[in-house]
Design a protein around this motif. Structure first.
Motif, PDB file in Angstrom:
ATOM      1  N   ALA A 277      38.005  35.296  49.344  1.00 18.88           N
ATOM      2  CA  ALA A 277      38.905  35.832  48.309  1.00 18.88           C
ATOM      3  C   ALA A 277      38.936  34.956  47.057  1.00 18.88           C
ATOM      4  O   ALA A 277      38.950  35.473  45.933  1.00 18.88           O
ATOM      5  CB  ALA A 277      40.313  36.007  48.885  1.00 18.88           C
ATOM      6  N   ARG A 278      38.934  33.650  47.232  1.00 21.06           N
ATOM      7  CA  ARG A 278      38.998  32.764  46.060  1.00 21.06           C
ATOM      8  C   ARG A 278      37.733  32.862  45.225  1.00 21.06           C
ATOM      9  O   ARG A 278      37.797  33.002  43.998  1.00 21.06           O
ATOM     10  CB  ARG A 278      39.206  31.311  46.487  1.00 21.06           C
ATOM     11  CG  ARG A 278      40.592  31.030  46.998  1.00 21.06           C
ATOM     12  CD  ARG A 278      40.682  29.595  47.483  1.00 21.06           C
ATOM     13  NE  ARG A 278      41.086  28.671  46.415  1.00 21.06           N
ATOM     14  CZ  ARG A 278      42.312  28.626  45.907  1.00 21.06           C
ATOM     15  NH1 ARG A 278      43.252  29.456  46.318  1.00 21.06           N
ATOM     16  NH2 ARG A 278      42.609  27.759  44.965  1.00 21.06           N
ATOM     17  N   ASP A 282      37.057  34.209  41.180  1.00 23.10           N
ATOM     18  CA  ASP A 282      36.284  33.510  40.149  1.00 23.10           C
ATOM     19  C   ASP A 282      35.061  34.313  39.713  1.00 23.10           C
ATOM     20  O   ASP A 282      34.714  34.322  38.517  1.00 23.10           O
ATOM     21  CB  ASP A 282      35.879  32.103  40.611  1.00 23.10           C
ATOM     22  CG  ASP A 282      36.960  31.108  40.243  1.00 23.10           C
ATOM     23  OD1 ASP A 282      37.910  30.938  41.030  1.00 23.10           O
ATOM     24  OD2 ASP A 282      36.892  30.527  39.132  1.00 23.10           O
ATOM     25  N   GLU A 283      34.433  34.977  40.677  1.00 19.68           N
ATOM     26  CA  GLU A 283      33.294  35.830  40.314  1.00 19.68           C
ATOM     27  C   GLU A 283      33.769  36.991  39.418  1.00 19.68           C
ATOM     28  O   GLU A 283      33.088  37.366  38.466  1.00 19.68           O
ATOM     29  CB  GLU A 283      32.589  36.329  41.583  1.00 19.68           C
ATOM     30  CG  GLU A 283      31.506  37.375  41.368  1.00 19.68           C
ATOM     31  CD  GLU A 283      30.281  36.940  40.554  1.00 19.68           C
ATOM     32  OE1 GLU A 283      30.299  35.850  39.960  1.00 19.68           O
ATOM     33  OE2 GLU A 283      29.322  37.734  40.471  1.00 19.68           O
ATOM     34  N   PRO A 341      29.989  31.067  41.398  1.00 15.64           N
ATOM     35  CA  PRO A 341      30.387  31.323  40.004  1.00 15.64           C
ATOM     36  C   PRO A 341      30.912  30.079  39.282  1.00 15.64           C
ATOM     37  O   PRO A 341      31.268  30.151  38.109  1.00 15.64           O
ATOM     38  CB  PRO A 341      31.486  32.370  40.146  1.00 15.64           C
ATOM     39  CG  PRO A 341      32.109  32.082  41.475  1.00 15.64           C
ATOM     40  CD  PRO A 341      31.008  31.528  42.355  1.00 15.64           C
ATOM     41  N   SER A 342      30.963  28.956  39.960  1.00 12.57           N
ATOM     42  CA  SER A 342      31.544  27.773  39.299  1.00 12.57           C
ATOM     43  C   SER A 342      30.678  27.411  38.099  1.00 12.57           C
ATOM     44  O   SER A 342      29.461  27.603  38.107  1.00 12.57           O
ATOM     45  CB  SER A 342      31.718  26.611  40.266  1.00 12.57           C
ATOM     46  OG  SER A 342      30.496  26.248  40.836  1.00 12.57           O
ATOM     47  N   LEU A 362      45.897  31.704  43.155  1.00 10.97           N
ATOM     48  CA  LEU A 362      46.790  31.954  44.294  1.00 10.97           C
ATOM     49  C   LEU A 362      47.353  33.376  44.240  1.00 10.97           C
ATOM     50  O   LEU A 362      47.458  34.044  45.273  1.00 10.97           O
ATOM     51  CB  LEU A 362      47.919  30.918  44.327  1.00 10.97           C
ATOM     52  CG  LEU A 362      48.860  31.022  45.524  1.00 10.97           C
ATOM     53  CD1 LEU A 362      48.096  30.858  46.843  1.00 10.97           C
ATOM     54  CD2 LEU A 362      49.977  29.979  45.440  1.00 10.97           C
ATOM     55  N   GLU A 363      47.704  33.851  43.044  1.00  9.28           N
ATOM     56  CA  GLU A 363      48.184  35.234  42.914  1.00  9.28           C
ATOM     57  C   GLU A 363      47.103  36.210  43.361  1.00  9.28           C
ATOM     58  O   GLU A 363      47.354  37.120  44.161  1.00  9.28           O
ATOM     59  CB  GLU A 363      48.580  35.536  41.460  1.00  9.28           C
ATOM     60  CG  GLU A 363      49.863  34.839  41.032  1.00  9.28           C
ATOM     61  CD  GLU A 363      50.184  35.081  39.565  1.00  9.28           C
ATOM     62  OE1 GLU A 363      50.148  36.253  39.119  1.00  9.28           O
ATOM     63  OE2 GLU A 363      50.469  34.103  38.845  1.00  9.28           O
ATOM     64  N   ALA A 364      45.891  36.020  42.853  1.00 10.95           N
ATOM     65  CA  ALA A 364      44.792  36.941  43.172  1.00 10.95           C
ATOM     66  C   ALA A 364      44.453  36.891  44.650  1.00 10.95           C
ATOM     67  O   ALA A 364      44.269  37.931  45.301  1.00 10.95           O
ATOM     68  CB  ALA A 364      43.564  36.596  42.330  1.00 10.95           C
ATOM     69  N   GLU A 365      44.383  35.686  45.179  1.00  6.29           N
ATOM     70  CA  GLU A 365      44.035  35.513  46.589  1.00  6.29           C
ATOM     71  C   GLU A 365      45.092  36.177  47.467  1.00  6.29           C
ATOM     72  O   GLU A 365      44.756  36.852  48.452  1.00  6.29           O
ATOM     73  CB  GLU A 365      43.979  34.008  46.871  1.00  6.29           C
ATOM     74  CG  GLU A 365      43.370  33.629  48.177  1.00  6.29           C
ATOM     75  CD  GLU A 365      43.508  32.126  48.447  1.00  6.29           C
ATOM     76  OE1 GLU A 365      43.905  31.352  47.541  1.00  6.29           O
ATOM     77  OE2 GLU A 365      43.235  31.748  49.595  1.00  6.29           O
TER      78      GLU A 365
END
Ligand code: 4IA
Length: 405
Positions: A277-278, A282-283, A341-342, A362-365
Motif C-alpha cells: 500500500a505504501r 508513492d507510485e 518509485p523512490s 498514512l492517510e492513503a495507506e
C-alpha cells in the motif's frame, strides 16, 4: 514598489507559446509535458516570459539547488520582488535559509514518526468504518466524493485540532491557494469573491485559543513556548498545514484509486500483498503528480544545459513531466507496483521536500488497506470528470463499481 518585472530575453532557449494553465492543457497535460521535455533542457514560455524545466535531471538538480533557485520571491508566477502576495507568504514554502529552517524543523518534528505512531490505529479504524458505510449503501459509488474527499476530512482536521464548524471551507481555500500559484486567469477569478471569508476562517483556526489542547496545532504552539519559533510564526505554521495538507491528499488518494480502477492487475497484486500500500501511494504520486508544478526565481545567472537563465527570472518546474521522463523511468506511463518509485519529485526534493509526506502516506495507506480488505475488484462505472486547478492535477468525479468478496 514601482519597479517593473524584468522581461525580455529567451536567453537562447527554444520558445513555446503553450499555456500550461489553459483548460485544454489542464484537461490532459501529458502531450505538453512530452513536447517540453523534447524541446530541450530549458524552454522559454513566451506567454508568461518564464523558463520551463521538464526533464527529470534538470528538475531534480534545480530543486536541490536552493541557493540559485530561490523560493522567497514566491513559488507561484507572481514575483514578490515586484508584486504584493495575495496573503502573507508561507514561512516555510516561500522562504529560503536561514529563515526557512526553524519553522521547517518544528513542522518536521510535529509531523514526525512519534506523532504518526499515535494516529495509526485510530486512522485504520476510521478507514474501516468509512469503507463499511460506503459499501452498506451499495457497490457503486464515487471514488472522489465518497472516499478520497471524505477520508482526509474525517481524520486530518481532527489531527490538527481545528474546530468543527466551517470545515467545508478547507477544500475551497486550498483550491484557491493552489490556483493562486498560477497566472491571474479565470480559475483565480472564480475563487476571488470568497477569498476574504475563507482566509478569515482559516486564520481563526490557527489561533491558540481556537485550537484543541492536543494535536499538530497545539504542538506547534508548544514549540513557540520553547522558543523554537516565535509566537508570530506559530499561526503561520498551522496555516501551512491547513493549506498544503487537504486538497493534496484528497487528489493523491483520488489518483491512487483511479490508478487501481484502470490497472486491475495491480489491485490484485495489492490484495495479495497488502504491505504494498505504501509503495502504491508513492507510485500514484509519481504517476499522477497531484502537485504538478511550482516556480523558483533565479538569484543569479544560472546555467541549465546550454542556456543561462538570467538573474531575477521565474522558472517553472514541471514535477509531473519529470515524474514521467523516459530518460529516468522505464515505461513511465504505466502504474506499476513492481517499480521502485523512490526518487520521484512529486513531493519535491531537497530542503522543501513535503514535510507532511508521512501524514499523507498514512492517510492513503489506511484507506487503501481498508478497501483492499473488502473489495475484490474495482472498475470505472461511468464518465470520469477532472477538476481543473492551476497547480493540482485533480478529480471532480470517478464513478466506480466494486465487487465484494
Ligand atoms: C504553505 C506546494 C504545496 C504542497 C504547498 C502549499 C502551501 C504551503 C506549503 C506547500 O502554505 O506553507
Amino acid at each position: 514598489m514601482t519597479a517593473t518585472v524584468p522581461t525580455g530575453t529567451s536567453a537562447g532557449a527554444p520558445t513555446s507559446d503553450v499555456d500550461p494553465f489553459s483548460h485544454e492543457v489542464l484537461e490532459d497535460p501529458l502531450p505538453m509535458h512530452e513536447a517540453l521535455r523534447e524541446a530541450g533542457s530549458v524552454v522559454h514560455l513566451s506567454r508568461y516570459d518564464t523558463f520551463a524545466l521538464a526533464r527529470y535531471d534538470d528538475v531534480h538538480e534545480a530543486l536541490l539547488n536552493w541557493q540559485d533557485f530561490q523560493s522567497s520571491a514566491g513559488v507561484g508566477l507572481s514575483n514578490f520582488r515586484y508584486e504584493e502576495p495575495w496573503r502573507p507568504p508561507s514561512i516555510v514554502l516561500e522562504a529560503d535559509p536561514p529563515r526557512h529552517d526553524a519553522p521547517r524543523r518544528v513542522l518536521q518534528k510535529v509531523l514526525g514518526p512519534r506523532a504518526l505512531r499515535r494516529l495509526r490505529e485510530g486512522w485504520a479504524a476510521d478507514a474501516d468504518a468509512l469503507v463499511d458505510e460506503v459499501l452498506a449503501r451499495g457497490t457503486s459509488f464515487d471514488a472522489v466524493r465518497d472516499v478520497a474527499a471524505t477520508f482526509p476530512l474525517r481524520v486530518f482536521p481532527d489531527a490538527v485540532g481545528i474546530q468543527e464548524e466551517g470545515r467545508e471551507h478547507l477544500l475551497p481555500y486550498g483550491d484557491h491557494a493552489f490556483n493562486a500559484f498560477g497566472p491571474a486567469n479565470d480559475l483565480v477569478a472564480k475563487g476571488t469573491p470568497r477569498v476574504a471569508e475563507l482566509s478569515a476562517w482559516v486564520n481563526t483556526q490557527c489561533r491558540r485559543e481556537v485550537l484543541a489542547p492536543t494535536g499538530f496545532g497545539a504542538d506547534i504552539w508548544a514549540a513557540s513556548d520553547r522558543g523554537d519559533i516565535t509566537p508570530e510564526q506559530a499561526p503561520l505554521a498551522v496555516r501551512s498545514l491547513l493549506t498544503a495538507g487537504v486538497d493534496t491528499t484528497v487528489h493523491g488518494i483520488s489518483a491512487l484509486l483511479y490508478a487501481f480502477a484502470t490497472h486491475p492487475d495491480q489491485w490484485q497484486r495489492l490484495r495479495a500483498e497488502p504491505s504494498l500500500a505504501r509503495t502504491a501511494f508513492d507510485e500514484a504520486v509519481r504517476w499522477e503528480s497531484p502537485v504538478q508544478t511550482f516556480f523558483r526565481t533565479a538569484t543569479t545567472d544560472v546555467r541549465v544545459g546550454d542556456v543561462v537563465i538570467p538573474e531575477g527570472r521565474k522558472i517553472l518546474m514541471f514535477l509531473a513531466a519529470a515524474n514521467r521522463d523516459p530518460r529516468r523511468w522505464a515505461d513511465p506511463d504505466r502504474f506499476d507496483l513492481s517499480r521502485d518509485p523512490s526518487g520521484h519529485v512529486g513531493f519535491g526534493m531537497g530542503i522543501h521536500q513535503c514535510v507532511g509526506q508521512h501524514v499523507a502516506r498514512l492517510e492513503a495507506e489506511s484507506i487503501v488497506t481498508a478497501l483492499a480488505r473488502r473489495v475484490a475488484t474495482i472498475e470505472i462505472a461511468g464518465p470520469t470528470v477532472r477538476h481543473h486547478n492551476n497547480t493540482l492535477r485533480a478529480w471532480e468525479s470517478i464513478p466506480v463499481r466494486v465487487a465484494l468478496d
